[in-house]
Scaffold this motif. Structure first.
Motif, PDB file in Angstrom:
ATOM      1  N   PHE A  75     -10.622  15.508  87.333  1.00 35.97           N
ATOM      2  CA  PHE A  75     -10.437  15.727  88.735  1.00 35.97           C
ATOM      3  C   PHE A  75     -11.001  14.413  89.428  1.00 35.97           C
ATOM      4  N   SER A  76     -10.578  14.204  90.648  1.00 34.93           N
ATOM      5  CA  SER A  76     -10.797  13.124  91.376  1.00 34.93           C
ATOM      6  C   SER A  76     -11.955  13.366  92.453  1.00 34.93           C
ATOM      7  N   SER A  77     -12.814  12.417  92.526  1.00 34.78           N
ATOM      8  CA  SER A  77     -14.002  12.619  93.561  1.00 34.78           C
ATOM      9  C   SER A  77     -14.476  11.392  94.029  1.00 34.78           C
ATOM     10  N   ASN A  78     -15.057  11.668  95.204  1.00 34.69           N
ATOM     11  CA  ASN A  78     -16.035  10.613  95.735  1.00 34.69           C
ATOM     12  C   ASN A  78     -17.550  10.590  95.798  1.00 34.69           C
ATOM     13  N   ARG A  79     -17.894  11.547  94.825  1.00 37.27           N
ATOM     14  CA  ARG A  79     -19.451  11.826  94.671  1.00 37.27           C
ATOM     15  C   ARG A  79     -20.234  10.569  94.251  1.00 37.27           C
ATOM     16  N   ALA A  80     -21.506  10.602  94.341  1.00 37.81           N
ATOM     17  CA  ALA A  80     -22.473   9.743  93.997  1.00 37.81           C
ATOM     18  C   ALA A  80     -22.018   9.349  92.423  1.00 37.81           C
ATOM     19  N   GLY A  81     -22.560   7.900  92.314  1.00 34.89           N
ATOM     20  CA  GLY A  81     -22.310   7.542  90.656  1.00 34.89           C
ATOM     21  C   GLY A  81     -21.097   6.902  90.641  1.00 34.89           C
ATOM     22  N   GLY A  82     -19.979   6.876  91.270  1.00 30.83           N
ATOM     23  CA  GLY A  82     -18.666   6.154  91.117  1.00 30.83           C
ATOM     24  C   GLY A  82     -18.636   4.651  91.533  1.00 30.83           C
ATOM     25  N   SER A  83     -17.374   4.222  91.298  1.00 32.03           N
ATOM     26  CA  SER A  83     -17.218   2.841  91.531  1.00 32.03           C
ATOM     27  C   SER A  83     -16.770   2.705  92.949  1.00 32.03           C
ATOM     28  N   LEU A  92     -12.066   8.992  88.998  1.00 28.25           N
ATOM     29  CA  LEU A  92     -11.575  10.037  88.151  1.00 28.25           C
ATOM     30  C   LEU A  92     -12.765  10.317  87.388  1.00 28.25           C
ATOM     31  N   TRP A  93     -13.050  11.843  87.545  1.00 35.86           N
ATOM     32  CA  TRP A  93     -14.169  12.381  86.700  1.00 35.86           C
ATOM     33  C   TRP A  93     -13.788  13.368  85.512  1.00 35.86           C
ATOM     34  N   ARG A  94     -14.424  13.846  84.569  1.00 33.21           N
ATOM     35  CA  ARG A  94     -14.014  14.801  83.620  1.00 33.21           C
ATOM     36  C   ARG A  94     -15.207  15.721  83.407  1.00 33.21           C
ATOM     37  N   VAL A  95     -14.979  17.023  83.083  1.00 32.23           N
ATOM     38  CA  VAL A  95     -15.904  17.854  82.714  1.00 32.23           C
ATOM     39  C   VAL A  95     -15.385  18.840  81.405  1.00 32.23           C
ATOM     40  N   PRO A 100     -20.126  17.053  85.055  1.00 31.11           N
ATOM     41  CA  PRO A 100     -19.214  16.033  85.300  1.00 31.11           C
ATOM     42  C   PRO A 100     -19.575  14.882  84.881  1.00 31.11           C
ATOM     43  N   ALA A 101     -18.593  13.912  84.364  1.00 36.39           N
ATOM     44  CA  ALA A 101     -19.144  12.485  83.812  1.00 36.39           C
ATOM     45  C   ALA A 101     -17.923  11.708  84.376  1.00 36.39           C
ATOM     46  N   ASN A 102     -18.489  10.612  85.111  1.00 38.97           N
ATOM     47  CA  ASN A 102     -17.515   9.533  85.407  1.00 38.97           C
ATOM     48  C   ASN A 102     -16.647   8.914  84.203  1.00 38.97           C
TER      49      ASN A 102
END
Length: 666
Positions: free
Chosen positions: A296-304, A309-312, A323-325
């Motif tokens: 999925f796509s997210s602007n949560r903390a820990g991104g670039s 793009l994240w995966r779970v 979830p992991a970046n």
């Protein structure tokens, strides 16, 4: 008599002018209110009435409203008007450059981006974004040479003047997202989004579309981007604008992932997925080919930066993990969105951060011996507009969405199929903008080196691991220091920022920003065809000790507050982000955030206000993903004044502050 008549005419004109001015002021205030609420279409209409009142601010607000509601190409003219009217907004040239690129004006885009990089005091992340985009523009000619043998056809009897996108094939039906509800979305003036389906009568034609499911229909909210499990019994989709929070247009925090199941009697009432971050934008889900991973796509903390793009992982019982970046090979400071995994395990996604033609471009990511390669799909998939949401029907055909010229309205769904016709590359002038800074003559090769020292003793530190990375997080050099504490020499580019990451046992891990702007050797001082020069950095390291104050060693500016206020100001958030990074890098330390007031007001009131200031800073840090048990809010009131007898507001301001110190080590 003539004098009286003239006076009446003057008074009449004056009253008309005052009425017009008052009307413009009221429109401006209404526009600001709509803008703050994310009602961008309504804001645009009000600011257009307010232009005579303040052309610079009104046009800038209009431009920003178009950008924030995902209509960036339409913002270009208003950024230009705001610039011509004298707007000093620091980010104007950056977003004006992106708007010009979305119009296909690559030279104009490069000019504005260069102008932004030469401004003083720019946000480091935005500066990195602008420089990366300038690099991307240099690749346009090579990208334009890639033309795939596919024929593109608009699915015309499905598309409308509003938006249709995110197609998904479910047996002989096309499930898609469309802007067709009765309620109008105030951000862009279009009907709100819902899920619809239509039977395919041919690959490019459908029967009359109908609502996908009544149980997944929220009249007052947006729903879209569905994905289905292989057996068709589970669906994950995005739902937003439910009223739980306010946000910024299409990147509002109020967008989460939901799940619904179908046991044969219809789709059940959706439930919000537990891992979805309520403080972030989570959307455009996709299953892996084996169904064991959800992307999925997210602007949560820990991104670039932007949307990543994240995966779970999904276990055998259907439970979702953490979830992991997906890393910086895929994610950029821009936006990565609409992931899709094909049956042959290739990852497709849309991005405006990788080198592309305009807004979102379609990309293919493959892994070979552990190395990820990202390639632009080229033409005809990509255009200067947004191209996104690709899915394959089989190995030769599929669907995607685009708002390119020639469509029926906003976003349209297109069918693509492999063609046996020879590929023709249209003759066109070079796309890559000219770079006036690349001039023949004498040149300089720049390098970086430095020394690691103890902050208290000022003595060199041995055994320190040093990694130097560029703005794209690419390592350009690494070392372990000897007794002299030195590292380097590594090649760098002038005008770029670099991060020096240092780790040593018993010391606080540190990331030191090294800026090269303004450090170039003047051309008139060059005497050789090629000159080598090394720029030096000194990084001072703090031992992990209870009571250590971080601000000076980590170059954290004091957090200030306005008089009688405790909200986090824009300048304060930049400094608090540094504290977030320290806590992320050093999971064994706990901090106290101590806040202070000036001596104005009663002692009791100042005690309460300082506690509110400390708590607002703590809440900001927690919102970035830091555990609450690692930070403590402490209000000191006016008990620890920097200037005890402050006489003016500048001196009082120095007393209104927040400081950071270590209170515990695990």
């Amino acid at each position: 008599m003539k004098l009286i008549t003239t006076s009446r005419i003057f008074l009449l004109l004056l009253s008309v002018c005052l009425a017009a001015c008052n009307s413009a002021m009221q429109a401006f205030k209404k526009g600001e209110s709509h803008y703050e609420n994310g009602e961008y279409e309504l804001a645009i209409k009000q600011f257009q009435k307010a232009v005579p009142q303040d052309a610079a601010k009104a046009n800038l607000y209009i431009a920003e409203s178009y950008r924030r509601s995902n209509r960036i190409a339409q913002s270009a003219d208003y950024y230009q008007k705001a610039l011509e009217a004298g707007s000093k907004e620091p980010t104007l040239r950056l977003y004006y450059g992106y708007a010009l690129k979305a119009q296909g004006n690559y030279n104009g885009a490069a000019d504005q981006l260069r102008g932004f990089t030469k401004q003083k005091g720019n946000n480091r992340n935005l500066l990195s974004l602008a420089r990366r985009e300038l690099d991307n523009l240099t690749l346009l000619d090579s990208i334009s040479q890639k033309v795939s043998p596919f024929k593109i056809t608009n699915v015309s009897n499905l598309n409308s003047a509003s938006s249709e996108f995110a197609p998904v094939l479910v047996q002989n039906e096309l499930v898609f997202t469309a802007s067709r509800k009765d309620r109008i979305y105030k951000a862009n003036g279009q009907p709100m989004l819902g899920l619809y389906k239509a039977k395919l009568t041919s690959p490019t034609e459908v029967s009359t579309p109908e609502l996908f499911s009544q149980s997944i229909f929220g009249e007052n909210m947006n729903e879209g981007t569905p994905v289905f499990s292989a057996d068709g019994k589970m669906m994950v989709f995005a739902r937003g604008n439910t009223g739980r929070s306010k946000g910024e247009g299409n990147t509002s925090a109020d967008v989460d992932l939901y799940i619904s199941r179908n046991a044969g009697t219809g789709w059940a009432e959706p439930e919000r997925l537990a891992f979805s971050d309520s403080a972030s934008w989570d959307g455009s889900p996709a299953f892996s080919a084996d169904g064991k991973t959800l992307y999925f796509s997210s602007n949560r903390a820990g991104g670039s930066g932007g949307l990543d793009l994240w995966r779970v992982n999904i276990d055998k019982s259907g439970r979702f993990g953490r979830p992991a970046n997906m890393g910086r090979e895929l994610n950029t400071p821009g936006n990565e969105i609409f992931p899709y995994v094909s049956p042959d395990a290739k990852l497709y996604f849309a991005s405006d951060g990788h080198p592309g033609f305009g807004g979102l471009d379609l990309f293919e990511a493959t892994r070979n011996e552990g190395v990820i390669q990202v390639q632009n799909l080229g033409q005809p998939f990509n255009s200067k507009a947004d191209d996104f949401g690709l899915v394959w029907a089989d190995s030769t055909r599929g669907y995607f969405a685009s708002n390119r010229d020639g469509g029926k309205g906003d976003d349209d769904i297109y069918y693509f199929e492999s063609s046996n016709e020879p590929v023709q590359i249209a003759q066109q002038p070079p796309l890559t903008p000219k770079n006036p800074d690349n001039k023949p003559g004498k040149s300089v090769r720049y390098f970086i080196a430095g020394t690691i020292i103890d902050a208290k003793t000022q003595q060199p530190l041995d055994g320190a691991k040093v990694v130097v990375v560029d703005e794209n997080e690419t390592t350009i050099g690494e070392a372990v220091t000897n007794t002299d504490g030195k590292f380097g020499v590594y090649p760098i580019r002038i005008g770029r920022d670099y991060n020096i990451v240092v780790e040593r046992s018993e010391y606080i891990k540190k990331q030191e920003l090294f800026e090269t702007e303004g450090k170039a050797i003047p051309a008139d001082r060059l005497t050789k065809a090629i000159t080598d020069t090394t720029l030096y950095a000194t990084v001072d390291m703090l031992k992990k000790e209870v009571g250590t104050e971080l601000s000076k060693a980590f170059k954290i500016e004091t957090i200030y507050y306005d008089f009688d206020k405790f909200n986090i100001r824009a300048d304060a958030s930049i400094e608090l982000d540094k504290v977030v990074r320290i806590l992320q890098d050093n999971p064994d330390i706990k901090l106290e955030l101590g806040s202070h007031t000036d001596a104005q007001g009663s002692n009791a009131y100042n005690e309460r206000l300082s506690q509110q200031r400390a708590e607002s800073a703590v809440n900001y840090i927690i919102s970035k993903g830091i555990s609450p048990d690692r930070i403590t809010a402490k209000g000191y009131g006016e008990r620890q004044l920097v200037i005890p007898n402050a006489k003016n507001d500048e001196e009082h301001q120095l007393n209104r502050r927040t400081e950071f110190k270590i209170i515990s080590l695990d």
